[in-house]
Enzyme design. Structure first.
Site, mmCIF file in Angstrom:
data_model
loop_
_atom_site.group_PDB
_atom_site.id
_atom_site.type_symbol
_atom_site.label_atom_id
_atom_site.label_comp_id
_atom_site.label_asym_id
_atom_site.label_seq_id
_atom_site.Cartn_x
_atom_site.Cartn_y
_atom_site.Cartn_z
ATOM 1 N N ASP A 109 -2.251 7.560 -7.381
ATOM 2 C CA ASP A 109 -1.274 8.557 -7.857
ATOM 3 C C ASP A 109 -1.172 8.493 -9.384
ATOM 4 O O ASP A 109 -0.971 7.441 -9.964
ATOM 5 C CB ASP A 109 0.089 8.307 -7.207
ATOM 6 C CG ASP A 109 0.022 8.418 -5.683
ATOM 7 O OD1 ASP A 109 -0.741 9.257 -5.171
ATOM 8 O OD2 ASP A 109 0.729 7.643 -5.002
ATOM 9 N N CYS B 261 6.169 -9.404 -1.842
ATOM 10 C CA CYS B 261 4.877 -9.659 -1.202
ATOM 11 C C CYS B 261 3.896 -10.207 -2.243
ATOM 12 O O CYS B 261 4.184 -10.226 -3.435
ATOM 13 C CB CYS B 261 4.329 -8.363 -0.607
ATOM 14 S SG CYS B 261 3.847 -7.174 -1.867
ATOM 15 N N ASN C 232 -0.336 0.888 -5.052
ATOM 16 C CA ASN C 232 0.958 0.532 -4.454
ATOM 17 C C ASN C 232 1.500 1.750 -3.723
ATOM 18 O O ASN C 232 1.540 2.840 -4.294
ATOM 19 C CB ASN C 232 1.973 0.162 -5.555
ATOM 20 C CG ASN C 232 1.702 -1.191 -6.185
ATOM 21 O OD1 ASN C 232 0.906 -1.979 -5.694
ATOM 22 N ND2 ASN C 232 2.385 -1.451 -7.288
ATOM 23 N N GLN C 233 1.913 1.571 -2.486
ATOM 24 C CA GLN C 233 2.483 2.677 -1.700
ATOM 25 C C GLN C 233 3.782 2.216 -1.050
ATOM 26 O O GLN C 233 3.919 2.184 0.183
ATOM 27 C CB GLN C 233 1.466 3.155 -0.650
ATOM 28 C CG GLN C 233 0.254 3.858 -1.248
ATOM 29 C CD GLN C 233 0.602 5.185 -1.901
ATOM 30 O OE1 GLN C 233 1.427 5.942 -1.399
ATOM 31 N NE2 GLN C 233 -0.003 5.477 -3.046
ATOM 32 N N ASP D 40 -6.473 3.272 -9.766
ATOM 33 C CA ASP D 40 -5.186 3.564 -9.136
ATOM 34 C C ASP D 40 -5.286 4.984 -8.559
ATOM 35 O O ASP D 40 -6.152 5.754 -8.950
ATOM 36 C CB ASP D 40 -4.098 3.471 -10.222
ATOM 37 C CG ASP D 40 -2.737 3.817 -9.700
ATOM 38 O OD1 ASP D 40 -2.420 3.490 -8.544
ATOM 39 O OD2 ASP D 40 -1.975 4.441 -10.472
ATOM 40 N N ASP E 252 9.581 11.396 -6.715
ATOM 41 C CA ASP E 252 10.070 11.120 -5.357
ATOM 42 C C ASP E 252 8.921 10.696 -4.430
ATOM 43 O O ASP E 252 9.032 10.828 -3.217
ATOM 44 C CB ASP E 252 10.798 12.353 -4.795
ATOM 45 C CG ASP E 252 9.870 13.562 -4.649
ATOM 46 O OD1 ASP E 252 8.827 13.601 -5.343
ATOM 47 O OD2 ASP E 252 10.169 14.455 -3.833
#
Ligand SMILES: [Zn+2]
Length: 186
Positions: free
Chosen positions: A21, A109, A63-64, A19, A30
Site C-alpha cells: 500500500d 508480534c 503490514n496488514q 511494500d 482508513d
C-alpha cells in the site's frame, strides 16, 4: 506472519523487496480493505514489468493490521492478494512471494515492520543477500525494517509529504516506483 510463495525457487539471483500500500496502489487513512479499494498506480505496474524484464524477482512485504483490527476479512485479504498478483501479471510483471503481518501493534508480534523478521524470512527461503538487495517502501518503518535486515533502502514520497520529511528519512526518495526502479536497478 503469512508467507505466500508463487514458487519456492527464484529464476535468478536478483531480488527486490516492496511494500504494497502506497507503493503498488494508493494508500488510504482508513486502510485498503478490499480489492475494490486497491487503486493501482500505472507507473508501479510499469515498474513491475521492467523488473521482470531485468530478471529481478519481486517479494512483497506488507503490514496488514486491518486484519486483526477486524476491518479486513480473510476473504477480502486474499481477494486483495490474488487481485494484486493478477494485475501485476496482466501488466507483464510477476510476484515471486508475499509476506504479510496481520497483527495490531499492541499484539507485539515479531513480524510487524519495523521488525526485519519478514525480510529475513524471505532471505532464508531464497538465499537472498540483504546487502545486495533493495527495499522500497513509503514509511520510515519500511526504511527501519530494511536497515535492520541489512538491506539497501529507498522510499516513495507520500502524497503531500514535504521535502524536509523526505530528507529526514536519510535514504533516496522517489516520486513513484518506476522512478525508483529505473534509478536503483539501472
Ligand atoms: Zn505480525
Amino acid at each position: 506472519m503469512i508467507v505466500w510463495l508463487d514458487s519456492p525457487e527464484a529464476q535468478g539471483r536478483n531480488f527486490i523487496f516492496l511494500d504494497r500500500d502506497g507503493v503498488f496502489n494508493e494508500n488510504r487513512p482508513d486502510y485498503v480493505k478490499n480489492f475494490q479499494e486497491m487503486k493501482f498506480h500505472p507507473e508501479a505496474l510499469d515498474a513491475l514489468r521492467v523488473l521482470k524484464e531485468k530478471n529481478i524477482s519481486v517479494i512483497v512485504v506488507s503490514n496488514q493490521s486491518g486484519v486483526n483490527r477486524g476491518l479486513i476479512s480473510w476473504d477480502d485479504f486474499w481477494g486483495m492478494h490474488d487481485g494484486m498478483v493478477r494485475e501485476v501479471e496482466k501488466a507483464g510483471g510477476r510476484i515471486l512471494a508475499a509476506l504479510y503481518c496481520p497483527h495490531r501493534p499492541d499484539e507485539n508480534c515479531e513480524c510487524r515492520k519495523p521488525s526485519p523478521a519478514m525480510i529475513l524470512a524471505a532471505c532464508r527461503i531464497y538465499g537472498i543477500i540483504p546487502a545486495a538487495t533493495w527495499f522500497v517502501g513509503d514509511y520510515d518503518s519500511d526504511v527501519e525494517a530494511a536497515k535492520q535486515a541489512g538491506c539497501l533502502a529507498a522510499r516513495i514520497r507520500r502524497p503531500g509529504e514535504s521535502d524536509e520529511d523526505c530528507a529526514r528519512s536519510g535514504v533516496p526518495v522517489f516520486s513513484n516506483l518506476l522512478d525508483a526502479v529505473l534509478s536503483i536497478c539501472g
